[in-house]
Design a protein around this motif. Structure first.
Motif, PDB file in Angstrom:
ATOM      1  N   GLN A 157     -27.398  19.847 -32.231  1.00 25.24           N
ATOM      2  CA  GLN A 157     -28.647  19.847 -31.836  1.00 25.24           C
ATOM      3  C   GLN A 157     -29.601  18.580 -32.266  1.00 25.24           C
ATOM      4  O   GLN A 157     -30.108  17.906 -31.393  1.00 25.24           O
ATOM      5  N   ALA A 158     -29.317  18.265 -33.576  1.00 25.04           N
ATOM      6  CA  ALA A 158     -30.014  17.137 -34.235  1.00 25.04           C
ATOM      7  C   ALA A 158     -29.256  15.842 -33.737  1.00 25.04           C
ATOM      8  O   ALA A 158     -29.697  14.676 -33.963  1.00 25.04           O
ATOM      9  N   GLY A 159     -28.130  15.644 -33.237  1.00 24.56           N
ATOM     10  CA  GLY A 159     -27.519  14.647 -33.112  1.00 24.56           C
ATOM     11  C   GLY A 159     -26.445  13.881 -33.955  1.00 24.56           C
ATOM     12  O   GLY A 159     -26.165  12.851 -33.894  1.00 24.56           O
ATOM     13  N   THR A 160     -26.297  14.808 -35.089  1.00 25.74           N
ATOM     14  CA  THR A 160     -25.545  14.216 -35.941  1.00 25.74           C
ATOM     15  C   THR A 160     -23.988  14.547 -36.115  1.00 25.74           C
ATOM     16  O   THR A 160     -23.295  13.999 -37.037  1.00 25.74           O
ATOM     17  N   LEU A 161     -23.750  15.312 -35.279  1.00 21.96           N
ATOM     18  CA  LEU A 161     -22.206  15.665 -34.934  1.00 21.96           C
ATOM     19  C   LEU A 161     -22.100  16.167 -33.491  1.00 21.96           C
ATOM     20  O   LEU A 161     -22.844  16.543 -32.804  1.00 21.96           O
ATOM     21  N   LYS A 162     -20.882  15.406 -33.125  1.00 26.40           N
ATOM     22  CA  LYS A 162     -20.233  15.734 -31.763  1.00 26.40           C
ATOM     23  C   LYS A 162     -19.114  16.231 -31.956  1.00 26.40           C
ATOM     24  O   LYS A 162     -17.933  15.314 -32.163  1.00 26.40           O
ATOM     25  N   PRO A 163     -18.683  17.461 -31.711  1.00 23.65           N
ATOM     26  CA  PRO A 163     -17.227  17.767 -31.543  1.00 23.65           C
ATOM     27  C   PRO A 163     -16.314  17.011 -30.638  1.00 23.65           C
ATOM     28  O   PRO A 163     -16.798  16.503 -29.738  1.00 23.65           O
ATOM     29  N   VAL A 164     -15.000  16.708 -31.123  1.00 23.63           N
ATOM     30  CA  VAL A 164     -14.137  15.839 -30.559  1.00 23.63           C
ATOM     31  C   VAL A 164     -13.433  16.722 -29.492  1.00 23.63           C
ATOM     32  O   VAL A 164     -12.576  17.797 -29.929  1.00 23.63           O
ATOM     33  N   VAL A 165     -13.723  16.693 -28.179  1.00 20.84           N
ATOM     34  CA  VAL A 165     -13.043  17.356 -27.283  1.00 20.84           C
ATOM     35  C   VAL A 165     -11.979  16.470 -26.422  1.00 20.84           C
ATOM     36  O   VAL A 165     -12.366  15.604 -25.815  1.00 20.84           O
ATOM     37  N   ASP A 166     -10.794  16.983 -26.336  1.00 22.40           N
ATOM     38  CA  ASP A 166      -9.857  16.088 -25.815  1.00 22.40           C
ATOM     39  C   ASP A 166      -9.733  16.179 -24.245  1.00 22.40           C
ATOM     40  O   ASP A 166      -9.830  15.173 -23.535  1.00 22.40           O
ATOM     41  N   LYS A 167      -9.766  17.309 -23.827  1.00 22.44           N
ATOM     42  CA  LYS A 167      -9.655  17.846 -22.320  1.00 22.44           C
ATOM     43  C   LYS A 167     -10.707  19.259 -22.383  1.00 22.44           C
ATOM     44  O   LYS A 167     -10.876  20.074 -22.971  1.00 22.44           O
ATOM     45  N   VAL A 168     -11.141  19.042 -20.901  1.00 26.33           N
ATOM     46  CA  VAL A 168     -11.566  20.385 -20.554  1.00 26.33           C
ATOM     47  C   VAL A 168     -10.853  20.796 -19.385  1.00 26.33           C
ATOM     48  O   VAL A 168     -10.812  20.042 -18.217  1.00 26.33           O
ATOM     49  N   LEU A 169     -10.344  21.957 -19.271  1.00 30.80           N
ATOM     50  CA  LEU A 169      -9.364  22.485 -18.526  1.00 30.80           C
ATOM     51  C   LEU A 169      -9.719  23.592 -17.470  1.00 30.80           C
ATOM     52  O   LEU A 169     -10.717  24.531 -18.185  1.00 30.80           O
ATOM     53  N   THR A 170      -9.453  23.977 -16.490  1.00 34.68           N
ATOM     54  CA  THR A 170      -9.284  25.312 -15.937  1.00 34.68           C
ATOM     55  C   THR A 170      -8.527  26.266 -16.287  1.00 34.68           C
ATOM     56  O   THR A 170      -7.464  25.796 -17.118  1.00 34.68           O
TER      57      THR A 170
END
Length: 338
Positions: free
Chosen positions: A301-314
């Motif tokens: 929420q504070a913008g200090t962390l962004k999880p690393v997402v390789d792919k978003v799949l169905t």
């Protein structure tokens, strides 16, 4: 409203490719103290590979919807629930206190809907996406507890991270950098190494062609028994297997070996001489708690962390995503949007 839903179902132990997308799986109903959520996103962990293949001592009730991590919106509440409301956006702690882990001992998140106990629910801040929230529990929650809750890493520490490109690994890289550490990230390809540098790793080591322990000793000096010179302060090792003794060898006197898993084997060769000779600390970290998950969402929420997402799949693509995790072809998390 339909009484069935689409779900990724494990019918018996086998291979990842045996997972089936079922279009008429019974839709859950909320009992007392329970909620049904419309799943916005669910993410895989290596634990799901173990669930598919079967683990000694774990008797999975078939058929079961796999997937530990999930976030979504409440669409139904059972009797006796007064804290939550229909429409609330929630992250689910995968541990059900009565039955065990979601996606293993009871239906998990790889479906359109999921039933949970309300004591598993954690409110989501407004600017946190379902995909980011669903990336957190097992991987980032474990990393947060291991590094921050247990206060094992401090500014200036040299922290060597094995398996740095996976979910727990990327979490450890980012959290260790936030704590002010000098981070050495180990991965198995040039592409992963480049992306780890982008995440903030100070050094990257390709473990396929470089002995990480020898690299650390050549870079920082051989650990000394009478002084605190040489070696690294912390090794994060959730692989086990043949990486265990090399991890001990590159730790400085008074150094710390952090362990939260054993994806390459739980019964490694040991050498106790390093532990007493160099006064090493071996610290285990198991699971995560609501406080860890809330703290991580606050960071997003504070913008200090962004999880690393390789792919978003169905859901139809999900089994292939789990195969990629099994074969270590992933950088960060695989998220499924049912």
């Amino acid at each position: 409203m339909s009484e069935t839903m689409k779900a990724l179902v494990l019918e018996q132990h086998g291979e990842v490719g045996d997972l089936k997308v079922v279009h008429d799986y019974p839709k859950p109903k909320a009992g007392p103290g329970e909620a049904v959520i419309r799943v916005g996103a669910s993410s895989f962990n290596y634990h799901d590979v173990f669930t598919v293949k079967g683990m000694p001592g774990i008797k999975v009730p078939f058929p079961v919807v796999i997937g530990l991590d999930m976030a979504g919106q409440i669409v139904e509440l059972g009797a006796g629930v007064d804290r939550w409301q229909i429409g609330d956006r929630v992250l689910v702690n995968p541990l059900n206190k009565a039955k065990g882990l979601m996606g293993e001992m009871m239906d998990g998140g790889m479906a359109e809907y999921c039933r949970v106990s309300v004591d598993q629910l954690i409110a989501m801040p407004p600017d946190v996406s379902y995909a980011d929230a669903a990336s957190l529990p097992v991987a980032y929650g474990t990393a947060h507890r291991m590094l921050i809750t247990h206060k094992t890493v401090k500014a200036g520490d040299r922290v060597l991270i094995l398996g740095a490109s996976g979910g727990v690994g990327t979490g450890c890289v980012m959290l260790a950098k936030q704590l002010g550490a000098e981070v050495i990230a180990c991965a198995g390809s040039a592409d992963k190494m480049a992306r780890l540098k982008e995440l903030g790793a100070d050094h990257v080591v390709n473990y396929r062609d470089t002995d990480f322990s020898k690299w650390a000793i050549q870079t920082y000096g051989k650990p000394q028994r009478r002084t605190y010179e040489g070696g690294v302060d912390v090794v994060i090792n959730f692989t086990g297997g043949d990486t265990w003794v090399p991890s001990l060898k590159c730790l400085k006197r008074g150094g710390t070996l952090l362990v939260c898993g054993a994806t390459a084997g739980h019964d490694p060769k040991e050498d106790l001489r390093y532990i007493w000779s160099f006064e090493l600390k071996v610290i285990g970290s198991n699971s995560f708690y609501d406080d860890d998950l809330s703290a991580l969402m606050d960071m997003i929420q504070a913008g200090t962390l962004k999880p690393v997402v390789d792919k978003v799949l169905t859901l139809e693509e999900a089994a292939e995503g789990l195969r990629m995790i099994q074969d270590r072809e992933v950088m960060g998390k695989i998220v499924v949007a049912p």
